[in-house]
Design a protein around this motif. Structure first.
Motif, short mmCIF file in Angstrom:
data_model
loop_
_atom_site.label_atom_id
_atom_site.label_comp_id
_atom_site.label_asym_id
_atom_site.label_seq_id
_atom_site.Cartn_x
_atom_site.Cartn_y
_atom_site.Cartn_z
N GLU A 186 5.31 -42.60 -7.45
CA GLU A 186 6.76 -42.37 -7.61
C GLU A 186 7.32 -41.66 -6.37
O GLU A 186 6.61 -40.90 -5.72
N PHE A 187 8.59 -41.88 -6.09
CA PHE A 187 9.26 -41.08 -5.07
C PHE A 187 9.28 -39.63 -5.54
O PHE A 187 9.16 -39.35 -6.74
N GLU A 188 9.45 -38.72 -4.58
CA GLU A 188 9.48 -37.30 -4.95
C GLU A 188 10.60 -37.00 -5.94
O GLU A 188 11.72 -37.49 -5.77
N LYS A 189 10.28 -36.14 -6.91
CA LYS A 189 11.26 -35.71 -7.92
C LYS A 189 12.50 -35.12 -7.26
O LYS A 189 13.63 -35.36 -7.70
N ILE A 226 19.66 -38.22 -1.83
CA ILE A 226 19.17 -38.39 -0.46
C ILE A 226 20.35 -38.56 0.51
O ILE A 226 21.50 -38.70 0.09
N SER A 227 20.01 -38.58 1.81
CA SER A 227 21.05 -38.71 2.83
C SER A 227 20.94 -40.06 3.53
O SER A 227 19.84 -40.59 3.72
N LEU A 228 22.08 -40.61 3.89
CA LEU A 228 22.10 -41.90 4.60
C LEU A 228 22.90 -41.77 5.89
O LEU A 228 23.87 -41.00 5.96
N THR A 234 13.34 -51.91 -6.72
CA THR A 234 12.16 -51.91 -7.58
C THR A 234 11.43 -50.57 -7.53
O THR A 234 11.03 -50.04 -8.55
N LEU A 235 11.25 -50.04 -6.32
CA LEU A 235 10.47 -48.82 -6.17
C LEU A 235 11.28 -47.57 -6.47
O LEU A 235 10.79 -46.62 -7.06
N ARG A 236 12.54 -47.55 -6.05
CA ARG A 236 13.39 -46.36 -6.26
C ARG A 236 14.02 -46.33 -7.64
O ARG A 236 14.50 -45.29 -8.05
#
Ligand code: PDD
Length: 304
Positions: A120-123, A130-132, A248-250
């Motif tokens: 999993e991505f970090e909690k 997150i930043s873009l 899918t992953l996020r």
């Protein structure tokens, strides 16, 4: 346990897995791919991913193995890897041949299935957002290398991510050549606009038709949220109440900073949280339903 790699139906440990240097996937990015994940150990949205793989392949005139054959090999590889939850990457290349761009010279297509533990991505990323960066590099035009084709050529996204990462951002949100928002490097984007409407760029903008994006559009309708596919511009980001990425992953991840500016109060907003929660719930339900349907079919097969 861990990572296993299936190359044309042979399973290897990662240190033993190798593809020929003359493979066109290596030489030119002449390949297509998909990324899937499991929930409760079972593959999620298999049909949609396999359909997209077939469409990507058809768009570049690449003949790929029969989907049922690919799926059998995916399952064998997952069993060999033995993880509780899996990340599955399916890659099909046009194969090897003389060094020439001419696609008709290619032989020995490769089907590579990479299975590893799903992490999993970090909690913290979900909790804080997150930043873009909106990078200088623009998204490929759909009239040049259509982003709807999930090909192995990701240099456009890599260039965008290079800009973003080198300036300390988590990811990049690319504009098209006309200044419209397209997508992030491996995710689609949604915003909640100043009127509370959930918006996402149209497919015609030139984006990947994300499986998650599709589910969220359906979900939004069922939840009775106002939702629109429309042209979005950087000004819309400035006015947005919320911004989120989907993949899918996020799954669904809030974006709380863009180009150094906060989105609203700089915290993940209620709509993103609701959609993330509902999406997870939906994923679990779909997984249960699909395995129930499969059990019914198997049972039916035996009776007949
Ligand atoms: N990326 N846009 C791009 C350019 C992508 O590469 C992806 C997927 C998405 C989201 O699509 P989906 O919801 O079907 O995962 C959008 C995968 C996860 C990857 O390359 O890792």
């Amino acid at each position: 346990m861990g990572m296993k790699i299936n190359i044309n139906k042979h399973i290897y440990d990662p240190e033993d897995a190798a593809v020929p240097v003359l493979d066109r996937g290596f030489l030119y990015g002449d390949s297509v791919y998909e990324v899937l994940r499991t929930y409760k150990g079972r593959l999620f949205a298999v049909k949609r991913h396999i359909n997209r793989l077939c469409n990507s392949a058809a768009r570049i005139a690449l003949k790929i193995p029969d989907p049922s054959e690919i799926l059998d090999q995916v399952k064998i590889t997952m069993a060999a890897a033995g993880n509780e939850e899996s990340y599955v990457r399916i890659i099909v290349t046009r194969g090897t041949g003389p060094i020439t761009l001419d696609p008709f010279t290619a032989e020995n297509p490769l089907t590579v299935i990479l299975v590893k533990r799903f992490v999993e991505f970090e909690k913290k990323q979900y909790e804080e957002g997150i930043s873009l960066l909106v990078p200088n590099v623009r998204r490929n035009s759909r009239y040049a290398l259509d982003p709807a084709i999930k090909s192995g050529n990701y240099l456009n996204s890599i260039l965008a991510l290079e800009e973003a990462k080198s300036m300390g951002y988590d990811d990049a949100l690319m504009l098209d050549i006309n200044g419209r928002i397209t997508e992030a490097t491996t995710s689609n984007v949604f915003i909640v606009d100043e009127n509370g409407v959930l918006c996402t760029p149209k497919l015609q903008t030139g984006i990947l038709e994300g499986v998650t994006r599709g589910f969220i559009l359906d979900l939004a309708e069922r939840l009775g949220l106002d939702c629109l596919e429309k042209d979005l511009f950087p000004e819309d980001l400035e006015k947005a109440r919320e911004v989120m990425l989907t993949s899918t992953l996020r799954e669904v991840m809030s974006v709380t900073r863009i180009d150094g500016r906060k989105i609203a109060d700089g915290r993940p907003g209620p709509v993103s949280k609701l959609i993330r929660e509902k999406f997870r719930q939906f994923a679990m339900e779909l997984i249960e339903k699909e395995s129930q349907d499969k059990a019914d079919n198997d049972h039916h097969g035996k009776v007949d």
